[in-house]
Design a protein around this motif. Structure first.
Motif, PDB file in Angstrom:
ATOM      1  N   ASP A 159      -8.098  39.815 -50.807  1.00 59.38           N
ATOM      2  CA  ASP A 159      -9.012  39.893 -51.946  1.00 59.38           C
ATOM      3  C   ASP A 159     -10.226  40.745 -51.600  1.00 59.38           C
ATOM      4  OD1 ASP A 159     -10.142  38.985 -54.580  1.00 59.38           O
ATOM      5  OD2 ASP A 159     -11.622  38.083 -53.241  1.00 59.38           O
ATOM      6  N   PHE A 160     -10.814  40.495 -50.446  1.00 61.52           N
ATOM      7  CA  PHE A 160     -11.997  41.251 -50.040  1.00 61.52           C
ATOM      8  C   PHE A 160     -11.687  42.734 -49.885  1.00 61.52           C
ATOM      9  CE2 PHE A 160     -14.221  42.967 -46.200  1.00 61.52           C
ATOM     10  CZ  PHE A 160     -15.397  43.313 -46.849  1.00 61.52           C
ATOM     11  N   LEU A 161     -10.627  43.053 -49.166  1.00 57.92           N
ATOM     12  CA  LEU A 161     -10.303  44.454 -48.902  1.00 57.92           C
ATOM     13  C   LEU A 161      -9.918  45.200 -50.168  1.00 57.92           C
ATOM     14  CD1 LEU A 161      -8.378  44.003 -45.529  1.00 57.92           C
ATOM     15  CD2 LEU A 161     -10.693  44.918 -45.862  1.00 57.92           C
ATOM     16  N   ASP A 162      -9.228  44.520 -51.087  1.00 56.88           N
ATOM     17  CA  ASP A 162      -8.891  45.154 -52.362  1.00 56.88           C
ATOM     18  C   ASP A 162     -10.151  45.520 -53.138  1.00 56.88           C
ATOM     19  OD1 ASP A 162      -6.200  44.979 -51.833  1.00 56.88           O
ATOM     20  OD2 ASP A 162      -5.831  43.273 -53.169  1.00 56.88           O
ATOM     21  N   ARG A 163     -11.108  44.590 -53.165  1.00 54.00           N
ATOM     22  CA  ARG A 163     -12.321  44.825 -53.951  1.00 54.00           C
ATOM     23  C   ARG A 163     -13.228  45.867 -53.319  1.00 54.00           C
ATOM     24  NH1 ARG A 163     -15.369  40.939 -53.667  1.00 54.00           N
ATOM     25  NH2 ARG A 163     -14.148  39.343 -52.572  1.00 54.00           N
ATOM     26  N   ILE A 164     -13.435  45.777 -51.995  1.00 48.76           N
ATOM     27  CA  ILE A 164     -14.329  46.745 -51.360  1.00 48.76           C
ATOM     28  C   ILE A 164     -13.695  48.133 -51.364  1.00 48.76           C
ATOM     29  CG2 ILE A 164     -13.544  46.454 -48.960  1.00 48.76           C
ATOM     30  CD1 ILE A 164     -17.223  46.697 -49.982  1.00 48.76           C
ATOM     31  N   GLY A 165     -12.368  48.186 -51.218  1.00 50.73           N
ATOM     32  CA  GLY A 165     -11.676  49.471 -51.295  1.00 50.73           C
ATOM     33  C   GLY A 165     -11.820  50.109 -52.662  1.00 50.73           C
ATOM     34  N   ALA A 166     -11.713  49.286 -53.708  1.00 47.31           N
ATOM     35  CA  ALA A 166     -11.883  49.796 -55.070  1.00 47.31           C
ATOM     36  C   ALA A 166     -13.306  50.314 -55.278  1.00 47.31           C
ATOM     37  CB  ALA A 166     -11.562  48.703 -56.083  1.00 47.31           C
ATOM     38  N   GLN A 167     -14.303  49.627 -54.710  1.00 47.40           N
ATOM     39  CA  GLN A 167     -15.685  50.098 -54.802  1.00 47.40           C
ATOM     40  C   GLN A 167     -15.840  51.463 -54.149  1.00 47.40           C
ATOM     41  OE1 GLN A 167     -17.727  46.171 -53.435  1.00 47.40           O
ATOM     42  NE2 GLN A 167     -19.297  47.389 -54.449  1.00 47.40           N
ATOM     43  N   TYR A 168     -15.285  51.600 -52.953  1.00 46.57           N
ATOM     44  CA  TYR A 168     -15.397  52.875 -52.242  1.00 46.57           C
ATOM     45  C   TYR A 168     -14.752  54.007 -53.037  1.00 46.57           C
ATOM     46  CZ  TYR A 168     -16.596  50.179 -47.990  1.00 46.57           C
ATOM     47  OH  TYR A 168     -17.182  49.350 -47.068  1.00 46.57           O
ATOM     48  N   ARG A 169     -13.558  53.758 -53.564  1.00 45.30           N
ATOM     49  CA  ARG A 169     -12.862  54.813 -54.321  1.00 45.30           C
ATOM     50  C   ARG A 169     -13.623  55.188 -55.579  1.00 45.30           C
ATOM     51  NH1 ARG A 169      -8.602  51.572 -52.569  1.00 45.30           N
ATOM     52  NH2 ARG A 169      -8.477  50.494 -54.575  1.00 45.30           N
ATOM     53  N   ASP A 170     -14.213  54.190 -56.229  1.00 44.31           N
ATOM     54  CA  ASP A 170     -14.989  54.462 -57.439  1.00 44.31           C
ATOM     55  C   ASP A 170     -16.206  55.323 -57.124  1.00 44.31           C
ATOM     56  OD1 ASP A 170     -15.794  53.906 -60.294  1.00 44.31           O
ATOM     57  OD2 ASP A 170     -17.486  52.997 -59.251  1.00 44.31           O
ATOM     58  N   ILE A 171     -16.876  55.029 -56.018  1.00 43.95           N
ATOM     59  CA  ILE A 171     -18.053  55.813 -55.620  1.00 43.95           C
ATOM     60  C   ILE A 171     -17.667  57.265 -55.383  1.00 43.95           C
ATOM     61  CG2 ILE A 171     -19.675  56.191 -53.716  1.00 43.95           C
ATOM     62  CD1 ILE A 171     -19.771  53.059 -53.482  1.00 43.95           C
ATOM     63  N   ILE A 172     -16.605  57.464 -54.627  1.00 45.46           N
ATOM     64  CA  ILE A 172     -16.192  58.823 -54.295  1.00 45.46           C
ATOM     65  C   ILE A 172     -15.760  59.597 -55.541  1.00 45.46           C
ATOM     66  CG2 ILE A 172     -14.425  60.150 -53.058  1.00 45.46           C
ATOM     67  CD1 ILE A 172     -14.643  58.028 -50.836  1.00 45.46           C
ATOM     68  N   ALA A 173     -15.155  58.882 -56.492  1.00 43.52           N
ATOM     69  CA  ALA A 173     -14.724  59.534 -57.732  1.00 43.52           C
ATOM     70  C   ALA A 173     -15.917  59.914 -58.609  1.00 43.52           C
ATOM     71  CB  ALA A 173     -13.776  58.612 -58.501  1.00 43.52           C
ATOM     72  N   ARG A 174     -16.991  59.126 -58.547  1.00 46.01           N
ATOM     73  CA  ARG A 174     -18.126  59.323 -59.452  1.00 46.01           C
ATOM     74  C   ARG A 174     -19.219  60.222 -58.885  1.00 46.01           C
ATOM     75  NH1 ARG A 174     -21.296  55.754 -59.819  1.00 46.01           N
ATOM     76  NH2 ARG A 174     -20.510  54.142 -58.393  1.00 46.01           N
ATOM     77  N   VAL A 175     -19.422  60.164 -57.578  1.00 45.53           N
ATOM     78  CA  VAL A 175     -20.592  60.805 -56.967  1.00 45.53           C
ATOM     79  C   VAL A 175     -20.161  62.061 -56.219  1.00 45.53           C
ATOM     80  CG1 VAL A 175     -22.582  60.472 -55.473  1.00 45.53           C
ATOM     81  CG2 VAL A 175     -21.617  58.505 -56.704  1.00 45.53           C
ATOM     82  N   ALA A 176     -20.577  63.205 -56.732  1.00 55.04           N
ATOM     83  CA  ALA A 176     -20.133  64.480 -56.159  1.00 55.04           C
ATOM     84  C   ALA A 176     -20.904  64.852 -54.902  1.00 55.04           C
ATOM     85  CB  ALA A 176     -20.266  65.583 -57.203  1.00 55.04           C
ATOM     86  N   ASP A 177     -22.215  64.619 -54.894  1.00 53.37           N
ATOM     87  CA  ASP A 177     -23.017  65.008 -53.742  1.00 53.37           C
ATOM     88  C   ASP A 177     -22.680  64.126 -52.545  1.00 53.37           C
ATOM     89  OD1 ASP A 177     -25.534  66.501 -52.662  1.00 53.37           O
ATOM     90  OD2 ASP A 177     -25.823  64.387 -52.146  1.00 53.37           O
ATOM     91  N   PRO A 178     -22.317  64.689 -51.397  1.00 50.58           N
ATOM     92  CA  PRO A 178     -21.881  63.872 -50.267  1.00 50.58           C
ATOM     93  C   PRO A 178     -22.954  62.957 -49.691  1.00 50.58           C
ATOM     94  CG  PRO A 178     -22.076  66.180 -49.630  1.00 50.58           C
ATOM     95  CD  PRO A 178     -22.201  66.133 -51.115  1.00 50.58           C
ATOM     96  N   VAL A 179     -24.204  63.384 -49.717  1.00 56.91           N
ATOM     97  CA  VAL A 179     -25.266  62.512 -49.201  1.00 56.91           C
ATOM     98  C   VAL A 179     -25.487  61.332 -50.141  1.00 56.91           C
ATOM     99  CG1 VAL A 179     -27.713  62.349 -48.583  1.00 56.91           C
ATOM    100  CG2 VAL A 179     -26.375  64.360 -47.897  1.00 56.91           C
ATOM    101  N   ASP A 180     -25.482  61.597 -51.442  1.00 60.76           N
ATOM    102  CA  ASP A 180     -25.609  60.502 -52.410  1.00 60.76           C
ATOM    103  C   ASP A 180     -24.406  59.560 -52.310  1.00 60.76           C
ATOM    104  OD1 ASP A 180     -27.996  61.513 -53.324  1.00 60.76           O
ATOM    105  OD2 ASP A 180     -27.126  62.522 -55.061  1.00 60.76           O
ATOM    106  N   ALA A 181     -23.226  60.132 -52.111  1.00 62.16           N
ATOM    107  CA  ALA A 181     -22.029  59.307 -51.964  1.00 62.16           C
ATOM    108  C   ALA A 181     -22.134  58.454 -50.707  1.00 62.16           C
ATOM    109  CB  ALA A 181     -20.776  60.182 -51.914  1.00 62.16           C
ATOM    110  N   LEU A 182     -22.611  59.044 -49.618  1.00 63.78           N
ATOM    111  CA  LEU A 182     -22.775  58.281 -48.380  1.00 63.78           C
ATOM    112  C   LEU A 182     -23.767  57.141 -48.573  1.00 63.78           C
ATOM    113  CD1 LEU A 182     -22.153  57.941 -45.377  1.00 63.78           C
ATOM    114  CD2 LEU A 182     -23.980  59.594 -44.887  1.00 63.78           C
ATOM    115  N   ARG A 183     -24.859  57.418 -49.264  1.00 63.86           N
ATOM    116  CA  ARG A 183     -25.836  56.362 -49.547  1.00 63.86           C
ATOM    117  C   ARG A 183     -25.187  55.216 -50.321  1.00 63.86           C
ATOM    118  NH1 ARG A 183     -31.188  56.974 -49.029  1.00 63.86           N
ATOM    119  NH2 ARG A 183     -32.010  58.989 -48.352  1.00 63.86           N
ATOM    120  N   ALA A 184     -24.406  55.570 -51.335  1.00 65.85           N
ATOM    121  CA  ALA A 184     -23.765  54.541 -52.155  1.00 65.85           C
ATOM    122  C   ALA A 184     -22.740  53.757 -51.351  1.00 65.85           C
ATOM    123  CB  ALA A 184     -23.100  55.187 -53.372  1.00 65.85           C
TER     124      ALA A 184
END
Length: 210
Positions: A69-94
């Motif tokens: 459950d934890f890994l599914d949710r945190i993985g989905a968060q990471y993928r969503d961030i990368i899909a939404r945030v183009a700037d790599p520094v902003d993505a890293l912050r998120a």
């Protein structure tokens, strides 16, 4: 496509399973997975050991449910961030904020991953742990490499090495983070980013002279 709501009885069973997983997770995190018995979990949940088996067939099933459950949710968060945030520094912050946020939302799961990973991955049913860890590394390294290639991040250290420094520093903080302490996960994330992106060494022209 809509999801049909669970029937009252099924909803109760699902909620009870989640409650048991949370209780088991706390015990695994504080006592260690090997040192926690099914009886202790049942006692903490206020049920008989036999009743616990109506929900889970083993202690292994409980820790698997906790970590999946934890890994599914945190993985989905990471993928969503990368899909939404183009700037790599902003993505890293998120990404850093999402990872530190798990200290508040999934502290037990983070502790169990940190403490029990090397033991659990020896067993075939926990192969998903290694798969998740490798997939997460690919996501973060992708962001770091993009930042390096575009000049937004320094290229002195390989992206994979940087990621492992970041991962270990973030997850080990579960050992000293306290939910009732003065710092929230977001505060810790900002402090960490200040060191990560700003560095500790002061520029030559700002150093005190004796």
């Amino acid at each position: 496509m809509t999801t049909e709501p669970l029937a009252p009885e099924a909803a109760f069973v699902s909620a009870r399973r989640s409650e048991i997983v949370a209780i088991a997770g706390e015990l695994f995190a504080t006592k260690g997975y090997a040192n926690t018995t099914v009886r202790e979990i049942a006692d903490a949940a206020g049920i008989l050991s036999g009743s616990l088996y109506h929900h889970f067939d083993s202690k292994e099933s409980m820790v698997e449910a906790l970590l999946r459950d934890f890994l599914d949710r945190i993985g989905a968060q990471y993928r969503d961030i990368i899909a939404r945030v183009a700037d790599p520094v902003d993505a890293l912050r998120a990404l850093v904020h999402a990872a530190f946020g798990a200290l508040a939302t999934d502290r037990s799961a983070v502790a169990v991953m940190l403490n029990e990973y090397n033991v659990l991955v020896r067993y075939p049913r926990f192969a998903f742990l290694r798969e998740s860890v490798e997939a997460t590394e690919l996501l973060w390294v992708q962001v770091l490499r993009t930042g390096m290639l575009t000049g937004r991040l320094h290229r002195d250290v390989p992206a994979a090495t940087v990621y492992r420094f970041l991962r270990d520093a973030i997850w080990v903080s579960v050992r000293w983070y306290r939910p009732d302490g003065p710092q929230r996960p977001g505060d810790i994330a900002e402090d960490y980013l200040a060191v990560l992106l700003g560095g500790l060494a002061a520029p030559d022209d700002t150093r005190e002279t004796g």
